[in-house]
Design a protein around this motif. Structure first.
Motif, short mmCIF file in Angstrom:
data_model
loop_
_atom_site.label_atom_id
_atom_site.label_comp_id
_atom_site.label_asym_id
_atom_site.label_seq_id
_atom_site.Cartn_x
_atom_site.Cartn_y
_atom_site.Cartn_z
N THR A 82 -3.58 2.43 -3.30
CA THR A 82 -5.14 2.94 -4.20
C THR A 82 -5.50 3.64 -2.71
OG1 THR A 82 -7.46 2.24 -4.51
CG2 THR A 82 -6.16 0.52 -3.45
N THR A 83 -6.43 5.27 -3.15
CA THR A 83 -7.33 5.64 -1.77
C THR A 83 -8.02 5.04 -1.38
OG1 THR A 83 -8.40 6.36 -3.33
CG2 THR A 83 -6.35 7.66 -3.27
N GLU A 84 -8.68 3.72 -1.48
CA GLU A 84 -9.63 2.64 -1.16
C GLU A 84 -8.71 2.10 0.28
OE1 GLU A 84 -12.19 3.63 -1.84
OE2 GLU A 84 -12.84 3.68 -3.78
N ASN A 85 -9.13 2.48 1.39
CA ASN A 85 -8.52 2.15 2.47
C ASN A 85 -9.34 1.68 3.30
OD1 ASN A 85 -10.33 4.58 3.63
ND2 ASN A 85 -8.05 5.32 4.51
N GLY A 86 -10.67 1.24 3.30
CA GLY A 86 -11.59 0.71 3.80
C GLY A 86 -11.24 -0.88 4.47
N ILE A 87 -11.43 -1.50 5.40
CA ILE A 87 -11.04 -2.97 5.62
C ILE A 87 -12.27 -3.60 4.89
CG2 ILE A 87 -12.93 -3.66 7.13
CD1 ILE A 87 -9.73 -4.79 7.37
N GLY A 88 -13.07 -3.40 3.94
CA GLY A 88 -14.03 -4.17 3.39
C GLY A 88 -12.86 -4.56 1.93
N HIS A 89 -12.52 -2.74 1.15
CA HIS A 89 -11.62 -2.64 -0.09
C HIS A 89 -10.42 -3.82 0.06
CE1 HIS A 89 -14.15 0.68 -0.98
NE2 HIS A 89 -14.37 -0.11 -1.75
N ILE A 90 -9.87 -3.76 0.92
CA ILE A 90 -8.09 -4.50 1.34
C ILE A 90 -8.69 -5.79 1.11
CG2 ILE A 90 -6.58 -5.08 2.54
CD1 ILE A 90 -6.99 -1.96 4.15
N GLN A 91 -9.76 -6.87 2.29
CA GLN A 91 -10.09 -7.24 2.31
C GLN A 91 -10.54 -8.14 1.14
OE1 GLN A 91 -13.23 -8.09 5.35
NE2 GLN A 91 -11.99 -8.07 6.79
N ALA A 92 -11.93 -7.38 0.20
CA ALA A 92 -11.77 -8.06 -1.29
C ALA A 92 -10.82 -8.11 -2.16
CB ALA A 92 -12.63 -6.74 -1.39
N ALA A 93 -9.40 -7.13 -2.48
CA ALA A 93 -8.19 -7.32 -2.92
C ALA A 93 -7.94 -8.30 -2.33
CB ALA A 93 -7.94 -5.80 -3.44
N ILE A 94 -7.41 -8.83 -1.36
CA ILE A 94 -6.23 -9.73 -0.92
C ILE A 94 -7.59 -11.37 -1.62
CG2 ILE A 94 -5.99 -11.63 1.14
CD1 ILE A 94 -4.61 -8.74 0.07
N ALA A 95 -8.83 -11.32 -0.91
CA ALA A 95 -8.94 -12.17 -1.36
C ALA A 95 -9.13 -12.52 -3.37
CB ALA A 95 -10.97 -12.04 -0.93
N ALA A 96 -9.53 -11.30 -4.09
CA ALA A 96 -9.28 -12.06 -5.55
C ALA A 96 -7.66 -11.75 -5.65
CB ALA A 96 -9.61 -10.04 -6.27
N GLY A 97 -7.08 -11.80 -4.78
CA GLY A 97 -5.58 -12.77 -5.39
C GLY A 97 -4.89 -11.21 -5.73
N ALA A 98 -4.94 -10.75 -4.41
CA ALA A 98 -3.75 -9.26 -4.57
C ALA A 98 -2.79 -9.76 -3.63
CB ALA A 98 -4.29 -7.64 -4.41
N ASP A 99 -1.71 -9.32 -3.43
CA ASP A 99 -0.66 -9.72 -2.53
C ASP A 99 0.01 -9.03 -1.64
OD1 ASP A 99 0.97 -12.16 -3.99
OD2 ASP A 99 0.23 -11.54 -5.25
N GLU A 100 -0.42 -7.81 -1.50
CA GLU A 100 -0.31 -6.58 -0.79
C GLU A 100 -0.98 -5.35 -1.19
OE1 GLU A 100 0.72 -5.52 2.26
OE2 GLU A 100 1.23 -7.37 2.83
N TYR A 101 -1.07 -4.34 -0.27
CA TYR A 101 -1.44 -3.04 -0.41
C TYR A 101 -1.26 -2.09 -0.13
CZ TYR A 101 -7.26 -1.70 -0.72
OH TYR A 101 -8.23 -1.04 -0.77
N VAL A 102 -0.73 -0.63 -0.47
CA VAL A 102 -0.66 0.19 -0.31
C VAL A 102 -1.04 2.02 0.04
CG1 VAL A 102 1.06 0.76 -2.21
CG2 VAL A 102 1.31 1.48 -0.02
N MET A 103 -1.26 2.05 0.54
CA MET A 103 -2.51 3.21 0.67
C MET A 103 -1.80 4.52 0.18
SD MET A 103 -4.64 2.24 1.96
CE MET A 103 -5.86 4.35 2.01
N LYS A 104 -2.36 5.54 -1.38
CA LYS A 104 -1.94 6.81 -1.92
C LYS A 104 -2.17 7.66 -0.96
CE LYS A 104 -3.27 5.59 -6.54
NZ LYS A 104 -3.81 5.77 -7.52
#
Length: 120
Positions: free
Chosen positions: A81-103
């Protein structure tokens, strides 16, 4: 061969990701929104899901919460995603995402993330 589901409302992003993944010997399926992805996952079990955040009908976060609540939610999920704020990353991991990559991402970045989650 591993199976990957690309979930993104952008046809261009799906095409680019498909090309990269197919060169890494993945079978690739696509969904244009979270609801289409949930329907796909009910019939097929991907090994990994590349997931966009902002989509019509059902967002990536809503999909992730619904998917992780399902009994058969074993796929690794990488938010792309283009969402790169630390809050977005933390929310994604808390919801069950395994990793995060920026577009935008490239083959090397995606390959590194797939290695981290154990899919290659």
């Amino acid at each position: 061969m591993k199976n990957c589901l690309i979930v993104d409302d952008s046809k261009v992003i799906r095409k680019v990701a498909r090309h990269i993944l197919e060169t890494m010997e993945f079978n690739v399926s696509e969904a244009a929104d979270g609801q289409e992805a949930l329907d796909h996952c009910n019939d097929n079990t991907p090994d990994v899901i590349l997931l966009d955040w902002n989509m019509p009908i059902m967002s990536g976060m809503d999909f992730l919460k619904a998917y992780r609540a399902a009994a058969a939610s074993s796929a690794k999920v990488i938010f792309c995603t283009t969402e790169n704020g630390i809050g977005h990353i933390q929310a994604a991991i808390a919801a069950g995402a395994d990793e995060y990559v920026m577009k935008p991402f490239d083959r090397e970045t995606l390959e590194a993330k797939l290695q981290i989650v154990g899919c290659i």
